[in-house]
Design a protein around this motif. Structure first.
Motif, PDB file in Angstrom:
ATOM      1  N   ILE A 190       6.171  63.821  63.918  1.00  0.00           N
ATOM      2  CA  ILE A 190       7.124  62.928  64.565  1.00  0.00           C
ATOM      3  C   ILE A 190       6.356  61.720  65.082  1.00  0.00           C
ATOM      4  O   ILE A 190       5.284  61.862  65.668  1.00  0.00           O
ATOM      5  N   MET A 191       6.890  60.532  64.852  1.00  0.00           N
ATOM      6  CA  MET A 191       6.225  59.301  65.277  1.00  0.00           C
ATOM      7  C   MET A 191       7.061  58.576  66.324  1.00  0.00           C
ATOM      8  O   MET A 191       8.271  58.776  66.398  1.00  0.00           O
ATOM      9  N   ARG A 192       6.396  57.757  67.102  1.00  0.00           N
ATOM     10  CA  ARG A 192       7.055  56.900  68.082  1.00  0.00           C
ATOM     11  C   ARG A 192       6.593  55.464  67.815  1.00  0.00           C
ATOM     12  O   ARG A 192       5.719  54.939  68.490  1.00  0.00           O
ATOM     13  N   LEU A 193       7.185  54.860  66.807  1.00  0.00           N
ATOM     14  CA  LEU A 193       6.780  53.516  66.395  1.00  0.00           C
ATOM     15  C   LEU A 193       7.653  52.462  67.072  1.00  0.00           C
ATOM     16  O   LEU A 193       8.833  52.709  67.335  1.00  0.00           O
ATOM     17  N   ASP A 194       7.067  51.302  67.338  1.00  0.00           N
ATOM     18  CA  ASP A 194       7.838  50.193  67.877  1.00  0.00           C
ATOM     19  C   ASP A 194       7.706  48.994  66.936  1.00  0.00           C
ATOM     20  O   ASP A 194       7.044  49.072  65.893  1.00  0.00           O
ATOM     21  N   GLU A 195       8.339  47.892  67.289  1.00  0.00           N
ATOM     22  CA  GLU A 195       8.317  46.705  66.434  1.00  0.00           C
ATOM     23  C   GLU A 195       6.895  46.203  66.206  1.00  0.00           C
ATOM     24  O   GLU A 195       6.580  45.703  65.117  1.00  0.00           O
ATOM     25  N   ASP A 196       6.037  46.323  67.215  1.00  0.00           N
ATOM     26  CA  ASP A 196       4.659  45.842  67.082  1.00  0.00           C
ATOM     27  C   ASP A 196       3.889  46.610  66.012  1.00  0.00           C
ATOM     28  O   ASP A 196       2.916  46.095  65.451  1.00  0.00           O
ATOM     29  N   ALA A 197       4.308  47.833  65.740  1.00  0.00           N
ATOM     30  CA  ALA A 197       3.658  48.625  64.696  1.00  0.00           C
ATOM     31  C   ALA A 197       4.329  48.442  63.345  1.00  0.00           C
ATOM     32  O   ALA A 197       3.655  48.374  62.305  1.00  0.00           O
ATOM     33  N   VAL A 198       5.658  48.352  63.348  1.00  0.00           N
ATOM     34  CA  VAL A 198       6.409  48.321  62.091  1.00  0.00           C
ATOM     35  C   VAL A 198       6.389  46.953  61.421  1.00  0.00           C
ATOM     36  O   VAL A 198       6.226  46.848  60.199  1.00  0.00           O
ATOM     37  N   ILE A 199       6.543  45.881  62.192  1.00  0.00           N
ATOM     38  CA  ILE A 199       6.623  44.549  61.592  1.00  0.00           C
ATOM     39  C   ILE A 199       5.363  44.193  60.798  1.00  0.00           C
ATOM     40  O   ILE A 199       5.459  43.759  59.636  1.00  0.00           O
ATOM     41  N   PRO A 200       4.138  44.363  61.352  1.00  0.00           N
ATOM     42  CA  PRO A 200       2.945  44.060  60.550  1.00  0.00           C
ATOM     43  C   PRO A 200       2.844  44.937  59.295  1.00  0.00           C
ATOM     44  O   PRO A 200       2.380  44.469  58.247  1.00  0.00           O
ATOM     45  N   ALA A 201       3.314  46.174  59.402  1.00  0.00           N
ATOM     46  CA  ALA A 201       3.267  47.070  58.245  1.00  0.00           C
ATOM     47  C   ALA A 201       4.233  46.599  57.155  1.00  0.00           C
ATOM     48  O   ALA A 201       3.918  46.687  55.965  1.00  0.00           O
ATOM     49  N   THR A 202       5.402  46.094  57.538  1.00  0.00           N
ATOM     50  CA  THR A 202       6.338  45.580  56.528  1.00  0.00           C
ATOM     51  C   THR A 202       5.769  44.340  55.846  1.00  0.00           C
ATOM     52  O   THR A 202       5.968  44.140  54.640  1.00  0.00           O
ATOM     53  N   VAL A 203       5.062  43.520  56.599  1.00  0.00           N
ATOM     54  CA  VAL A 203       4.426  42.335  56.015  1.00  0.00           C
ATOM     55  C   VAL A 203       3.378  42.753  54.990  1.00  0.00           C
ATOM     56  O   VAL A 203       3.309  42.203  53.876  1.00  0.00           O
ATOM     57  N   ARG A 211      10.693  44.797  49.824  1.00  0.00           N
ATOM     58  CA  ARG A 211      11.372  43.506  49.715  1.00  0.00           C
ATOM     59  C   ARG A 211      12.123  43.227  51.001  1.00  0.00           C
ATOM     60  O   ARG A 211      12.787  44.099  51.548  1.00  0.00           O
ATOM     61  N   GLN A 212      11.995  41.999  51.489  1.00  0.00           N
ATOM     62  CA  GLN A 212      12.697  41.558  52.697  1.00  0.00           C
ATOM     63  C   GLN A 212      13.880  40.706  52.275  1.00  0.00           C
ATOM     64  O   GLN A 212      13.742  39.785  51.485  1.00  0.00           O
ATOM     65  N   ILE A 213      15.053  41.044  52.804  1.00  0.00           N
ATOM     66  CA  ILE A 213      16.290  40.396  52.372  1.00  0.00           C
ATOM     67  C   ILE A 213      17.006  39.790  53.570  1.00  0.00           C
ATOM     68  O   ILE A 213      17.098  40.401  54.628  1.00  0.00           O
ATOM     69  N   GLN A 214      17.515  38.589  53.376  1.00  0.00           N
ATOM     70  CA  GLN A 214      18.381  37.970  54.383  1.00  0.00           C
ATOM     71  C   GLN A 214      19.507  37.271  53.630  1.00  0.00           C
ATOM     72  O   GLN A 214      19.323  36.212  53.043  1.00  0.00           O
ATOM     73  N   ARG A 215      20.676  37.914  53.632  1.00  0.00           N
ATOM     74  CA  ARG A 215      21.790  37.403  52.862  1.00  0.00           C
ATOM     75  C   ARG A 215      22.357  36.129  53.474  1.00  0.00           C
ATOM     76  O   ARG A 215      22.262  35.903  54.678  1.00  0.00           O
ATOM     77  N   ALA A 216      22.955  35.315  52.634  1.00  0.00           N
ATOM     78  CA  ALA A 216      23.542  34.047  53.081  1.00  0.00           C
ATOM     79  C   ALA A 216      24.594  34.311  54.155  1.00  0.00           C
ATOM     80  O   ALA A 216      25.444  35.194  54.004  1.00  0.00           O
ATOM     81  N   GLY A 217      24.522  33.543  55.225  1.00  0.00           N
ATOM     82  CA  GLY A 217      25.473  33.685  56.315  1.00  0.00           C
ATOM     83  C   GLY A 217      25.142  34.783  57.304  1.00  0.00           C
ATOM     84  O   GLY A 217      25.893  35.011  58.242  1.00  0.00           O
ATOM     85  N   SER A 218      24.034  35.498  57.081  1.00  0.00           N
ATOM     86  CA  SER A 218      23.647  36.579  57.992  1.00  0.00           C
ATOM     87  C   SER A 218      22.289  36.265  58.615  1.00  0.00           C
ATOM     88  O   SER A 218      21.396  35.744  57.960  1.00  0.00           O
ATOM     89  N   ARG A 219      22.177  36.598  59.903  1.00  0.00           N
ATOM     90  CA  ARG A 219      20.909  36.401  60.599  1.00  0.00           C
ATOM     91  C   ARG A 219      20.049  37.660  60.594  1.00  0.00           C
ATOM     92  O   ARG A 219      18.915  37.640  61.093  1.00  0.00           O
ATOM     93  N   VAL A 220      20.602  38.737  60.064  1.00  0.00           N
ATOM     94  CA  VAL A 220      19.908  40.020  60.088  1.00  0.00           C
ATOM     95  C   VAL A 220      19.018  40.165  58.852  1.00  0.00           C
ATOM     96  O   VAL A 220      19.495  40.066  57.720  1.00  0.00           O
ATOM     97  N   THR A 221      17.751  40.401  59.097  1.00  0.00           N
ATOM     98  CA  THR A 221      16.807  40.658  58.013  1.00  0.00           C
ATOM     99  C   THR A 221      16.830  42.146  57.680  1.00  0.00           C
ATOM    100  O   THR A 221      16.818  42.992  58.576  1.00  0.00           O
ATOM    101  N   LYS A 222      16.884  42.461  56.392  1.00  0.00           N
ATOM    102  CA  LYS A 222      16.902  43.857  55.970  1.00  0.00           C
ATOM    103  C   LYS A 222      15.752  44.138  55.010  1.00  0.00           C
ATOM    104  O   LYS A 222      15.171  43.223  54.433  1.00  0.00           O
ATOM    105  N   PHE A 223      15.464  45.434  54.863  1.00  0.00           N
ATOM    106  CA  PHE A 223      14.311  45.847  54.075  1.00  0.00           C
ATOM    107  C   PHE A 223      14.705  46.910  53.056  1.00  0.00           C
ATOM    108  O   PHE A 223      15.520  47.781  53.341  1.00  0.00           O
TER     109      PHE A 223
END
Length: 222
Positions: free
Chosen positions: A47-60, A69-81
């Protein structure tokens, strides 16, 4: 895989693999959904306890390697993976199912994998799953799965993914007696059963405490 993936990168890819099949309506995942999937307390080991500081660099890092792949659809501010393991490593669904469960839950026996891959890909029988393991072991140009040495007292061998490099000594050795191969029916809800067992034990403890208090009360006025 060179260089080997980190534990956080493996957890991210494993979570994306699982949610692509388990919750297709919510896939690709937003950052919050990805964090929740990585930090689940069921179907995860460890079991892990990850936060944004750990996950964001890993996604990069994964995106730079072509595994995410990082996706941001037209008209949306939400980035998806979404993962790209099927494209980058040219894997089919049965292979992704086995690899994903190994990434999320560590080394396992064929019986454990047979039960736990059902949500991602239902294998016809244990022999079909073992054949898939063998194909991942002998895969060219490099294997993605390894057969671990049998541990003392163990009846079955375990298998581990190689995305993080060769398995560590802790993963390949130990003294715990291996349970018998679980059947499909017995293994499908293993996490749910574990939670229910813990709940029952907690309730039993509470009932015992209430009975002790009641006995003490009766003793005062008996």
């Amino acid at each position: 895989m060179n260089p080997p993936l980190t534990d956080v990168e493996v957890r991210i890819l494993g979570a994306l693999l699982e949610k692509e099949v388990a919750t297709p309506d919510y896939y690709p995942l937003s950052l919050n959904a990805l964090l929740a999937a990585c930090n689940q307390t069921t179907s995860r080991e460890p079991i892990m306890r990850l936060d944004e500081d750990a996950v964001i660099p890993a996604t990069v890092a994964l995106r730079r390697r072509g595994l995410l792949r990082q996706i941001q659809r037209a008209g949306s501010r939400v980035t998806k993976f979404e993962h790209r393991l099927d494209e980058d490593l040219r894997l089919v669904r049965p292979e992704l199912a086995v690899l994903g469960v190994l990434m999320l839950r560590g080394p396992q026996t064929p019986g454990e994998l047979y039960a736990r891959t059902e949500r991602l890909h239902p294998f016809a029988d244990l022999a079909a799953l073992e054949a898939m393991l063998e194909s991942l072991i002998t895969r060219e140009p490099e294997p993605l799965v390894a057969r671990l040495p049998r541990r003392p007292g163990q009846k079955e061998v375990r298998y581990a993914h190689l995305l993080s490099g060769e398995p560590t000594q802790a993963e390949s050795s130990g003294t715990t007696e291996e349970p018998a191969i679980p059947t499909r029916r017995a293994g499908v809800g293993d996490d749910r059963v574990a939670v229910l067992e813990q709940t029952v034990e907690a309730l039993r403890a509470e009932v015992a405490a209430v009975r002790a208090e009641l006995d003490a009360f009766r003793a005062q006025f008996g």
